[in-house]
Design an enzyme around this catalytic site. Structure first.
Site, mmCIF file in Angstrom:
data_model
loop_
_atom_site.group_PDB
_atom_site.id
_atom_site.type_symbol
_atom_site.label_atom_id
_atom_site.label_comp_id
_atom_site.label_asym_id
_atom_site.label_seq_id
_atom_site.Cartn_x
_atom_site.Cartn_y
_atom_site.Cartn_z
ATOM 1 N N HIS A 72 0.815 -1.213 0.000
ATOM 2 C CA HIS A 72 0.000 0.000 0.000
ATOM 3 C C HIS A 72 0.846 1.259 0.000
ATOM 4 C CE1 HIS A 72 -3.044 -2.955 1.622
ATOM 5 N NE2 HIS A 72 -3.550 -2.514 0.508
ATOM 6 N N CYS B 77 4.936 11.274 -8.079
ATOM 7 C CA CYS B 77 4.454 12.231 -9.066
ATOM 8 C C CYS B 77 3.314 11.579 -9.841
ATOM 9 C CB CYS B 77 5.577 12.634 -10.023
ATOM 10 S SG CYS B 77 4.985 13.699 -11.373
ATOM 11 N N CYS C 210 4.406 11.655 -13.894
ATOM 12 C CA CYS C 210 5.430 10.799 -14.527
ATOM 13 C C CYS C 210 5.741 9.540 -13.731
ATOM 14 C CB CYS C 210 6.713 11.599 -14.764
ATOM 15 S SG CYS C 210 7.691 11.901 -13.269
ATOM 16 N N CYS D 74 7.484 18.237 -9.220
ATOM 17 C CA CYS D 74 8.161 16.940 -9.262
ATOM 18 C C CYS D 74 9.640 17.180 -9.558
ATOM 19 C CB CYS D 74 7.530 16.066 -10.347
ATOM 20 S SG CYS D 74 8.495 14.591 -10.747
ATOM 21 N N GLY E 143 -3.637 -9.290 12.594
ATOM 22 C CA GLY E 143 -4.501 -8.116 12.656
ATOM 23 C C GLY E 143 -5.134 -7.769 11.332
ATOM 24 N N SER F 130 -9.077 -7.557 9.084
ATOM 25 C CA SER F 130 -10.532 -7.719 9.055
ATOM 26 C C SER F 130 -10.909 -8.824 8.067
ATOM 27 C CB SER F 130 -11.205 -6.413 8.634
ATOM 28 O OG SER F 130 -10.865 -6.120 7.287
ATOM 29 N N ASN G 197 -5.318 -12.660 15.488
ATOM 30 C CA ASN G 197 -6.247 -11.542 15.337
ATOM 31 C C ASN G 197 -7.006 -11.302 16.639
ATOM 32 O OD1 ASN G 197 -6.880 -9.727 13.298
ATOM 33 N ND2 ASN G 197 -8.807 -10.738 12.809
ATOM 34 N N GLU H 180 -10.101 -10.735 16.936
ATOM 35 C CA GLU H 180 -11.327 -11.543 16.860
ATOM 36 C C GLU H 180 -11.340 -12.266 15.523
ATOM 37 O OE1 GLU H 180 -13.984 -7.742 15.361
ATOM 38 O OE2 GLU H 180 -14.063 -8.372 17.447
ATOM 39 N N ALA I 67 -2.639 -8.542 19.691
ATOM 40 C CA ALA I 67 -1.368 -8.835 19.019
ATOM 41 C C ALA I 67 -0.190 -8.679 19.968
ATOM 42 C CB ALA I 67 -1.199 -7.928 17.800
HETATM 43 ZN ZN LIG Z 1 6.989 13.878 -12.441
#
Ligand SMILES: [Zn+2]
Length: 136
Positions: free
Chosen positions: A11, A19, A22, A38, A77, A79, A103, A105, A121
């Protein structure tokens, strides 16, 4: 057991900039604005280098390769509601990889794991690490 030390930021990373024009990436400054130029193309299309809803996560081929090559897949951890990550346990299961969920739960995908443990955890992970290091 081989433990892969690599972290794949599927993620993105909040401390990195991207940028939107580009695709260049760089370390994010302390304050960042869309109007920032940029450093590669000069266009004002700066954004955090994170995957937003509706965007395709990074490193998916590497992640699937790592899952298929694993001896053990552990989700800590979750969902179990956000795909494609929620399907990683199913990918692991199809590859014959042992799966463990740690987890607070039961999640929406708990039934797909070989084993699930519920609790904080802060308690489950250290106990599990001790088991792994002791070879249990
Ligand atoms: Zn750029």
């Amino acid at each position: 057991m081989v433990i892969c030390p690599a972290v794949l930021h599927m993620h993105g990373e909040l401390m990195r900039a991207l940028c939107g024009a580009c695709g260049a990436r760089w370390d994010a400054p302390a304050e960042m604005a869309v109007a920032d130029a940029c450093p590669s193309c000069g266009k004002a299309a700066t954004r955090p280098d994170v995957v937003w809803f509706g965007e395709y996560p990074y490193h998916m081929e590497e992640i699937w390769d790592a899952i298929r090559a694993a001896e053990l897949f552990v989700a800590i951890g979750t969902s179990g509601q956000v795909y494609p990550a929620a399907a990683f346990v199913q990918d692991a299961g199809r590859a014959g990889v042992e799966t463990l969920e740690l987890n607070l739960e039961r999640s929406d995908v708990s039934h797909d794991f070989d084993e699930t443990r519920q609790g904080p955890a802060t308690e489950l992970v250290p106990a599990w690490v001790e088991e792994v290091l002791a070879g249990r």
